[in-house]
Write a protein that holds these residues in place. Structure first.
Motif, PDB file in Angstrom:
ATOM      1  N   VAL A 189       0.861  -1.199   0.000  1.00  0.00           N
ATOM      2  CA  VAL A 189       0.000   0.000   0.000  1.00  0.00           C
ATOM      3  C   VAL A 189       0.888   1.237   0.000  1.00  0.00           C
ATOM      4  O   VAL A 189       1.849   1.313   0.768  1.00  0.00           O
ATOM      5  CB  VAL A 189      -0.912   0.051   1.254  1.00  0.00           C
ATOM      6  N   GLU A 190       0.599   2.146  -0.874  1.00  0.00           N
ATOM      7  CA  GLU A 190       1.280   3.442  -0.843  1.00  0.00           C
ATOM      8  C   GLU A 190       0.208   4.496  -0.578  1.00  0.00           C
ATOM      9  O   GLU A 190      -0.709   4.691  -1.371  1.00  0.00           O
ATOM     10  CB  GLU A 190       1.980   3.670  -2.195  1.00  0.00           C
ATOM     11  N   ASN A 191       0.322   5.132   0.597  1.00  0.00           N
ATOM     12  CA  ASN A 191      -0.644   6.180   0.951  1.00  0.00           C
ATOM     13  C   ASN A 191      -0.167   7.513   0.404  1.00  0.00           C
ATOM     14  O   ASN A 191       1.017   7.843   0.530  1.00  0.00           O
ATOM     15  CB  ASN A 191      -0.754   6.291   2.479  1.00  0.00           C
ATOM     16  N   VAL A 192      -1.081   8.242  -0.187  1.00  0.00           N
ATOM     17  CA  VAL A 192      -0.715   9.566  -0.710  1.00  0.00           C
ATOM     18  C   VAL A 192      -1.556  10.611   0.010  1.00  0.00           C
ATOM     19  O   VAL A 192      -2.784  10.501   0.046  1.00  0.00           O
ATOM     20  CB  VAL A 192      -1.015   9.668  -2.228  1.00  0.00           C
ATOM     21  N   HIS A 193      -0.875  11.577   0.592  1.00  0.00           N
ATOM     22  CA  HIS A 193      -1.587  12.679   1.245  1.00  0.00           C
ATOM     23  C   HIS A 193      -0.997  13.987   0.729  1.00  0.00           C
ATOM     24  O   HIS A 193       0.080  14.397   1.169  1.00  0.00           O
ATOM     25  CB  HIS A 193      -1.412  12.619   2.769  1.00  0.00           C
ATOM     26  N   LEU A 194      -1.675  14.605  -0.214  1.00  0.00           N
ATOM     27  CA  LEU A 194      -1.139  15.844  -0.778  1.00  0.00           C
ATOM     28  C   LEU A 194      -0.974  16.904   0.308  1.00  0.00           C
ATOM     29  O   LEU A 194      -0.068  17.725   0.263  1.00  0.00           O
ATOM     30  CB  LEU A 194      -2.063  16.372  -1.876  1.00  0.00           C
ATOM     31  N   SER A 195      -1.847  16.846   1.320  1.00  0.00           N
ATOM     32  CA  SER A 195      -1.767  17.876   2.365  1.00  0.00           C
ATOM     33  C   SER A 195      -0.475  17.728   3.182  1.00  0.00           C
ATOM     34  O   SER A 195       0.024  18.718   3.720  1.00  0.00           O
ATOM     35  CB  SER A 195      -2.988  17.826   3.271  1.00  0.00           C
ATOM     36  N   ASP A 196       0.113  16.520   3.244  1.00  0.00           N
ATOM     37  CA  ASP A 196       1.398  16.360   3.944  1.00  0.00           C
ATOM     38  C   ASP A 196       2.465  17.211   3.251  1.00  0.00           C
ATOM     39  O   ASP A 196       3.293  17.862   3.894  1.00  0.00           O
ATOM     40  CB  ASP A 196       1.876  14.897   3.924  1.00  0.00           C
ATOM     41  N   SER A 197       2.429  17.172   1.940  1.00  0.00           N
ATOM     42  CA  SER A 197       3.407  17.923   1.162  1.00  0.00           C
ATOM     43  C   SER A 197       3.203  19.431   1.385  1.00  0.00           C
ATOM     44  O   SER A 197       4.164  20.190   1.544  1.00  0.00           O
ATOM     45  CB  SER A 197       3.208  17.531  -0.303  1.00  0.00           C
ATOM     46  N   LEU A 198       1.936  19.826   1.446  1.00  0.00           N
ATOM     47  CA  LEU A 198       1.615  21.241   1.686  1.00  0.00           C
ATOM     48  C   LEU A 198       2.077  21.665   3.087  1.00  0.00           C
ATOM     49  O   LEU A 198       2.586  22.766   3.287  1.00  0.00           O
ATOM     50  CB  LEU A 198       0.102  21.411   1.546  1.00  0.00           C
ATOM     51  N   MET A 199       1.933  20.743   4.056  1.00  0.00           N
ATOM     52  CA  MET A 199       2.368  21.082   5.426  1.00  0.00           C
ATOM     53  C   MET A 199       3.890  21.191   5.505  1.00  0.00           C
ATOM     54  O   MET A 199       4.422  21.986   6.275  1.00  0.00           O
ATOM     55  CB  MET A 199       1.829  20.047   6.416  1.00  0.00           C
TER      56      MET A 199
END
Ligand code: NAI
Length: 215
Positions: A189-199
């Motif tokens: 599983v690869e989780n992607v959280h665009l908001s992590d990158s924004l943070m």
């Protein structure tokens, strides 16, 4: 190649090497030293050598790396020497945006089908794919040799759908839903959280402002 445990930090840097090397290859550059690669990528030359040493080094000291060879070897490590068949579950905003992004195909990621549980979307054409009902997913996965599923559905639905995907033989899940999935360890599983990158971006803005006030 030696079969040893490679750290996730090294693995997470490989796609970036692969991208830069692809660009160098397209520019017709045949050889590059770790120092030159370091200058372009803003990573230290010693970090590059250390990373590559995990895979046997790839090049000759002092003579640089053969760009095409390195590109292909890193591609193999990343599993890009073969094509992968994908389905998208959730034909909403994000699912459609991903389906419309053509560059994945250049890397061998082939979107074969798109599924949703909203009857209003059945039959809708997104690029060359029609949105299908979830009931057709099982047979579709078998008939089309699907190995990866992209999850772009609400988090409340994601776990149950992931279980179904696993039962149907999916090997990897690219999970955009904001929930951790409970799947057997043989399923990647690869989780992607665009908001992590924004943070990370806002962290760096804050850090810069604190370290260099008035700049
Ligand atoms: P959306 O509401 O436009 O699309 C979701 C789609 O999933 C809808 O078409 C809906 O009918 C379908 N769906 C719901 N339950 C389903 C089920 N059980 N089986 C099949 N299809 C089902 O939402 P959007 O904007 O496309 O976002 C999708 C998901 O991705 C959300 O969970 C959102 O929070 C997440 N997201 C994650 C991001 C990230 O960086 N990880 C960025 C943006 C969105």
């Amino acid at each position: 190649m030696e079969n040893k445990e490679i750290s996730q930090a090294v693995i997470s840097r490989l796609p970036r090497y692969f991208r830069y090397l692809g660009e160098l290859k397209d520019e017709g550059i045949e050889r590059i030293s770790s120092q030159e690669l370091s200058d372009i990528m803003k990573v230290t030359a010693s970090q590059i050598r250390q990373d590559f040493n995990n895979f046997g080094g790839f090049g000759q000291q002092g003579y640089g790396y053969k760009v095409e060879y390195l590109y292909e070897e890193i591609g193999k490590i990343l599993g890009l020497d073969k094509t992968h068949n994908l389905i998208i579950i959730g034909a909403g905003n994000l699912g459609q945006a991903l389906a419309n992004y053509m560059n994945f195909e250049r890397r061998g990621f082939l979107f074969k089908g798109m599924f949703d549980n909203n009857p209003a979307l059945y039959g809708k054409k997104i690029r060359d794919m029609q949105v299908r009902p979830m009931e057709e997913m099982e047979q579709f996965v078998k008939e089309n040799n699907i190995d990866i599923a992209v999850l772009t559905i609400p988090k409340t639905e994601a776990r149950a759908v992931a279980e179904k995907l696993v039962r149907n033989g999916i090997r990897g899940i690219w999970n955009f839903a904001h929930v951790d999935l409970n799947v057997p360890k043989e399923i990647q599983v690869e989780n992607v959280h665009l908001s992590d990158s924004l943070m990370k971006l806002t962290y760096n803005i804050n850090r810069f402002e604190q370290e260099s006030p008035g700049c």
